[in-house]
Motif scaffolding. Structure first.
Motif: not given
Length: 383
Positions: A76-100
């Motif tokens: 429900y947030i209206h925007g997301f602000v980060v210093r560095r966005h990592e587009p390629v996750p590295s974790n066995w539980r990851a199903q898709y990316t933050l960008d997605h």
């Protein structure tokens, strides 16, 4: 080349960085969260409705997104602000990316800005509205658009469930009033075998009585507690009739129902490492918090409320209990998600309170109560 994004604050400060997530523009209250992990739970916490969230930890997106870690059905947030966005996750539980995830729900993200500077501005001047955009409008146009944007006052209605639903169990029946509830609250209650009925924020006292609860749980939620006066009226009717446990916004509504007052904090408490002192034992707990309002200390005097917890950083009220009735509340999140689970014992304390209340107030045979309860649920569900 990666597209550009800009964040304009009410005071005129303009940040320019790189866009990720959805294209577009959004207005919201700019806040910061100090958590090192748990960005998915932060994104999906309904209490952030209407806010542009800044993560102070510099690397976000590195472990991706998994379906098991959502705290609501959607962000429900209206925007997301980060210093560095990592587009390629590295974790066995990851199903898709933050960008997605952000693209799927139309949420604009910005990276590669000085989030430390942004956090210092908020700490010094307080939270303020901001406009986050991937467009190429002139700065003057952005300022006009931000100034003309209306204040959001209906966050609870946006995040609360519109319908009654249940999570059956064999033990105490708990009516969970959903002001924008995190899934963690429901998990903690069902883990203890409770028969939980979740109801909308505008459910009346009579409709709750027809469900024959053993206790009432007040959930967290977004916004100013004074924007939901109907919830305060309902709690006044139910106070003393059923054991009550309030969390976060539920804590503030409980305080208002008992005659206390609330006020806006300068920049709020948002993160997973806030120290809270329990006054009775003197013990300090590390807590998960997400709120921008607090109960005014001086307003508690003259009510039947007693302060039970305080924040060790700024001495604001973090817990209350009623002096006569079986009712208490905490400003922080005992269900964590994200954060430490030091405070999950409060759900056990709530159930102990319910059992003591039932011992002192014997009821009719459970079969008759359950039969009436079922009729009440069917009637309510048909409305």
């Amino acid at each position: 080349m990666q597209a550009q994004a800009r964040l304009l604050l009410e005071d005129g400060t303009l940040f320019t960085g790189l866009a990720f997530g959805a294209q577009g523009a959004s207005v919201g209250e700019v806040v910061f969260n100090t958590g090192i992990t748990g960005y998915q739970e932060v994104l999906s916490d309904p209490s952030y409705c209407g806010q542009i969230v800044t993560m102070t930890f510099p690397l976000i997106g590195n472990y991706g997104i998994t379906r098991d870690d959502f705290e609501s059905i959607r962000p429900y947030i209206h925007g997301f602000v980060v210093r560095r966005h990592e587009p390629v996750p590295s974790n066995w539980r990851a199903q898709y990316t933050l960008d997605h995830l952000l693209k799927e729900y139309g949420i604009v993200g910005i990276s590669d800005i000085d989030t430390r500077m942004l956090t210092r501005i908020i700490r010094q001047h307080g939270t303020m509205r901001g406009l986050l955009t991937t467009g190429n409008e002139r700065a003057e146009e952005l300022r006009e658009r931000l100034g003309a944007a209306p204040l959001m006052r209906d966050q609870v209605a946006r995040t609360s469930t519109p319908h009654v639903f249940s999570s059956p169990g064999e033990r105490e029946r708990i009516v969970l009033i959903d002001y924008g509830a995190k899934s963690g609250i429901l998990r903690e209650l069902t883990k203890r075998g409770c028969d939980v009925v979740v109801v909308p924020h505008n459910t009346t006292a009579d409709e709750i009585r027809r469900l024959h609860p053993d206790g009432i749980q007040l959930s967290n939620g977004p916004g100013d507690p004074k924007d939901v006066p109907h919830a305060v009226r309902t709690l006044r009717e139910l106070l003393g009739e059923y054991p009550i446990f309030g969390i976060c916004l539920g804590h503030q509504l409980f305080a208002l129902a008992c005659g206390a007052d609330t006020e806006k904090l300068k920049f709020g408490h948002r993160g997973g490492n806030h120290p809270v002192k329990e006054l009775e034992s003197g013990r300090c707990y590390i807590t998960s918090q997400n709120h921008g309002y607090t109960v005014k200390e001086e307003s508690v005097a003259g009510t039947e409320l007693e302060v039970t917890h305080i924040n060790n950083n700024d001495k604001t009220i973090e817990g209350l209990k009623h002096k006569r009735y079986p009712a208490f509340s905490v400003q922080y999140h005992p269900e964590a998600a994200p954060g430490p689970f030091d405070n999950s014992y409060l759900f056990d304390r709530f159930l102990d309170m319910i059992r003591e209340h039932k011992r002192l107030n014997p009821e009719r045979p459970r079969q008759a109560v359950l039969a009436e309860s079922l009729r009440g649920e069917l009637h309510y569900a048909q409305k």
